[in-house]
Design a protein around this motif. Structure first.
Motif, PDB file in Angstrom:
ATOM      1  N   ASN A  74      -0.831  14.356  -0.977  1.00  0.00           N
ATOM      2  CA  ASN A  74      -0.349  12.973  -0.934  1.00  0.00           C
ATOM      3  C   ASN A  74       1.082  12.902  -0.414  1.00  0.00           C
ATOM      4  O   ASN A  74       1.440  11.986   0.334  1.00  0.00           O
ATOM      5  N   THR A  75       1.900  13.876  -0.800  1.00  0.00           N
ATOM      6  CA  THR A  75       3.278  13.913  -0.313  1.00  0.00           C
ATOM      7  C   THR A  75       3.326  14.197   1.182  1.00  0.00           C
ATOM      8  O   THR A  75       4.172  13.652   1.902  1.00  0.00           O
ATOM      9  N   LEU A  76       2.429  15.052   1.663  1.00  0.00           N
ATOM     10  CA  LEU A  76       2.343  15.292   3.107  1.00  0.00           C
ATOM     11  C   LEU A  76       2.015  13.995   3.849  1.00  0.00           C
ATOM     12  O   LEU A  76       2.615  13.696   4.893  1.00  0.00           O
ATOM     13  N   CYS A  77       1.066  13.240   3.319  1.00  0.00           N
ATOM     14  CA  CYS A  77       0.699  11.961   3.945  1.00  0.00           C
ATOM     15  C   CYS A  77       1.868  10.978   3.895  1.00  0.00           C
ATOM     16  O   CYS A  77       2.139  10.279   4.878  1.00  0.00           O
ATOM     17  N   GLU A 125       7.939   3.512  14.105  1.00  0.00           N
ATOM     18  CA  GLU A 125       6.620   3.077  14.542  1.00  0.00           C
ATOM     19  C   GLU A 125       5.796   2.705  13.311  1.00  0.00           C
ATOM     20  O   GLU A 125       5.680   3.484  12.370  1.00  0.00           O
ATOM     21  N   LYS A 126       5.226   1.505  13.348  1.00  0.00           N
ATOM     22  CA  LYS A 126       4.480   0.992  12.199  1.00  0.00           C
ATOM     23  C   LYS A 126       3.223   1.815  11.931  1.00  0.00           C
ATOM     24  O   LYS A 126       2.526   2.245  12.843  1.00  0.00           O
ATOM     25  N   THR A 127       2.950   2.057  10.656  1.00  0.00           N
ATOM     26  CA  THR A 127       1.733   2.757  10.255  1.00  0.00           C
ATOM     27  C   THR A 127       0.898   1.838   9.377  1.00  0.00           C
ATOM     28  O   THR A 127       1.412   0.871   8.802  1.00  0.00           O
ATOM     29  N   TYR A 128      -0.370   2.172   9.239  1.00  0.00           N
ATOM     30  CA  TYR A 128      -1.293   1.304   8.527  1.00  0.00           C
ATOM     31  C   TYR A 128      -2.062   2.098   7.478  1.00  0.00           C
ATOM     32  O   TYR A 128      -2.152   3.327   7.529  1.00  0.00           O
ATOM     33  N   PHE A 129      -2.628   1.346   6.542  1.00  0.00           N
ATOM     34  CA  PHE A 129      -3.313   1.964   5.410  1.00  0.00           C
ATOM     35  C   PHE A 129      -4.478   2.848   5.848  1.00  0.00           C
ATOM     36  O   PHE A 129      -4.697   3.914   5.272  1.00  0.00           O
ATOM     37  N   PHE A 130      -5.222   2.443   6.863  1.00  0.00           N
ATOM     38  CA  PHE A 130      -6.370   3.240   7.288  1.00  0.00           C
ATOM     39  C   PHE A 130      -5.919   4.583   7.853  1.00  0.00           C
ATOM     40  O   PHE A 130      -6.632   5.587   7.740  1.00  0.00           O
ATOM     41  N   GLU A 131      -4.710   4.618   8.449  1.00  0.00           N
ATOM     42  CA  GLU A 131      -4.180   5.885   8.956  1.00  0.00           C
ATOM     43  C   GLU A 131      -3.852   6.827   7.806  1.00  0.00           C
ATOM     44  O   GLU A 131      -4.118   8.032   7.873  1.00  0.00           O
ATOM     45  N   PHE A 132      -3.275   6.255   6.753  1.00  0.00           N
ATOM     46  CA  PHE A 132      -2.978   7.048   5.564  1.00  0.00           C
ATOM     47  C   PHE A 132      -4.266   7.606   4.953  1.00  0.00           C
ATOM     48  O   PHE A 132      -4.345   8.793   4.616  1.00  0.00           O
ATOM     49  N   CYS A 133      -5.290   6.755   4.820  1.00  0.00           N
ATOM     50  CA  CYS A 133      -6.570   7.185   4.241  1.00  0.00           C
ATOM     51  C   CYS A 133      -7.232   8.260   5.098  1.00  0.00           C
ATOM     52  O   CYS A 133      -7.771   9.236   4.568  1.00  0.00           O
ATOM     53  N   TRP A 142       0.825  -1.206   0.000  1.00  0.00           N
ATOM     54  CA  TRP A 142       0.000   0.000   0.000  1.00  0.00           C
ATOM     55  C   TRP A 142       0.860   1.258   0.000  1.00  0.00           C
ATOM     56  O   TRP A 142       0.463   2.292  -0.542  1.00  0.00           O
ATOM     57  N   ILE A 143       2.046   1.175   0.604  1.00  0.00           N
ATOM     58  CA  ILE A 143       2.968   2.318   0.537  1.00  0.00           C
ATOM     59  C   ILE A 143       3.421   2.521  -0.912  1.00  0.00           C
ATOM     60  O   ILE A 143       3.487   3.656  -1.401  1.00  0.00           O
ATOM     61  N   SER A 144       3.694   1.425  -1.591  1.00  0.00           N
ATOM     62  CA  SER A 144       4.075   1.506  -3.010  1.00  0.00           C
ATOM     63  C   SER A 144       2.938   2.104  -3.829  1.00  0.00           C
ATOM     64  O   SER A 144       3.168   2.907  -4.749  1.00  0.00           O
ATOM     65  N   ILE A 180       4.002   9.083   6.958  1.00  0.00           N
ATOM     66  CA  ILE A 180       4.321   7.660   6.998  1.00  0.00           C
ATOM     67  C   ILE A 180       5.833   7.453   7.099  1.00  0.00           C
ATOM     68  O   ILE A 180       6.322   6.627   7.886  1.00  0.00           O
ATOM     69  N   PHE A 181       6.572   8.223   6.310  1.00  0.00           N
ATOM     70  CA  PHE A 181       8.028   8.096   6.301  1.00  0.00           C
ATOM     71  C   PHE A 181       8.615   8.457   7.658  1.00  0.00           C
ATOM     72  O   PHE A 181       9.484   7.748   8.194  1.00  0.00           O
ATOM     73  N   PHE A 182       8.141   9.559   8.228  1.00  0.00           N
ATOM     74  CA  PHE A 182       8.642   9.996   9.536  1.00  0.00           C
ATOM     75  C   PHE A 182       8.336   8.951  10.598  1.00  0.00           C
ATOM     76  O   PHE A 182       9.168   8.635  11.453  1.00  0.00           O
ATOM     77  N   SER A 183       7.138   8.401  10.541  1.00  0.00           N
ATOM     78  CA  SER A 183       6.716   7.416  11.529  1.00  0.00           C
ATOM     79  C   SER A 183       7.547   6.136  11.442  1.00  0.00           C
ATOM     80  O   SER A 183       7.997   5.600  12.463  1.00  0.00           O
ATOM     81  N   GLU A 184       7.775   5.647  10.215  1.00  0.00           N
ATOM     82  CA  GLU A 184       8.424   4.348  10.055  1.00  0.00           C
ATOM     83  C   GLU A 184       9.943   4.421  10.038  1.00  0.00           C
ATOM     84  O   GLU A 184      10.616   3.492  10.498  1.00  0.00           O
TER      85      GLU A 184
END
Length: 221
Positions: free
Chosen positions: A75-78, A91-99, A14-16, A82-86
């Motif tokens: 989208n780049t902000l999101c 810290e693991k992030t998930y698709f629903f957080e991105f959405c 999903w990150i891809s 994700i990048f900062f978190s991981e």
């Protein structure tokens, strides 16, 4: 073990997909206006871009090119979140957080647009600061591409985290200096409008983003 590998691959997929979405948005920008996109990505000739694409049609908020560019920034902000978190705090992030974050930013931008349109277009201030807002948007879009490149490098290349953090920090400082330089032009050429512009800046830029940090980012970290 197989289930863990599957979940890891699913998270990477999903990150891809989010990264590919930026590539698709770039494709749309090229289709809409290839010359403008080429000039946009020429970071050393930003003044040429401003001089060639400051018409009334091209600076409209609802211009198709600007709408797609806004999605690119969001989208780049999101992806940065994700990048900062991981990669920074691990810290693991998930698709629903991105959405959720992406949807929140869209709603945030739409509400801000309607309030901004309602208030600023009633006076002459809008006409005076509109070129400045367009330049601000352009710089944000250019830096979105820089960060997009850094995010791809960070996710798919094994480079030292210290070096990556240094490059990200330099890019942030560069963005801040470019914004500062932009806003200082207002003090130089429109000194009588400084108070109103600061009021605009606080109402539509600083306070909303502070609320975004307070209610969305701070609980996460």
């Amino acid at each position: 073990m197989g289930e863990l590998i599957f979940k890891s691959n699913l998270n990477q997929d999903w990150i891809s997909f989010a990264l590919i979405f930026n590539i698709f948005l770039t494709y749309l920008l090229v289709k809409i206006n290839p010359i403008r996109t080429t000039r946009l990505l020429n970071f050393l000739k930003t003044d040429l871009y401003f001089s060639k694409h400051n018409s009334e049609r091209e600076t409209q908020y609802l211009n198709p090119y600007n709408i797609v560019g806004t999605f690119m920034i969001l989208n780049t902000l999101c992806l940065s979140f994700i990048f900062f978190s991981e990669k920074i705090i691990y810290e693991k992030t998930y698709f629903f957080e991105f959405c959720f974050l992406f949807l929140f930013l869209i709603i945030f931008i739409v509400i801000r647009y309607f309030f901004e349109t309602l208030i600023t277009k009633k006076g002459d201030l809008w006409k005076k600061i509109k070129p400045l807002i367009f330049k601000n948007f352009t710089l944000n879009l250019q830096y979105a591409y820089l960060y997009f490149a850094l995010i791809i490098i960070g996710f798919y290349n094994k480079i030292p985290s210290l070096l990556l953090n240094f490059i990200v920090g330099i890019t942030l400082i560069s963005w801040f200096l470019s914004q500062t330089r932009l806003f200082l032009t207002l003090f130089k050429f429109l000194p009588k409008e400084v108070f109103y512009f600061i009021l605009y800046l606080c109402t539509f830029k600083l306070i909303p983003w502070y609320c975004f940090y307070l209610f969305v980012l701070q609980p996460r970290f």
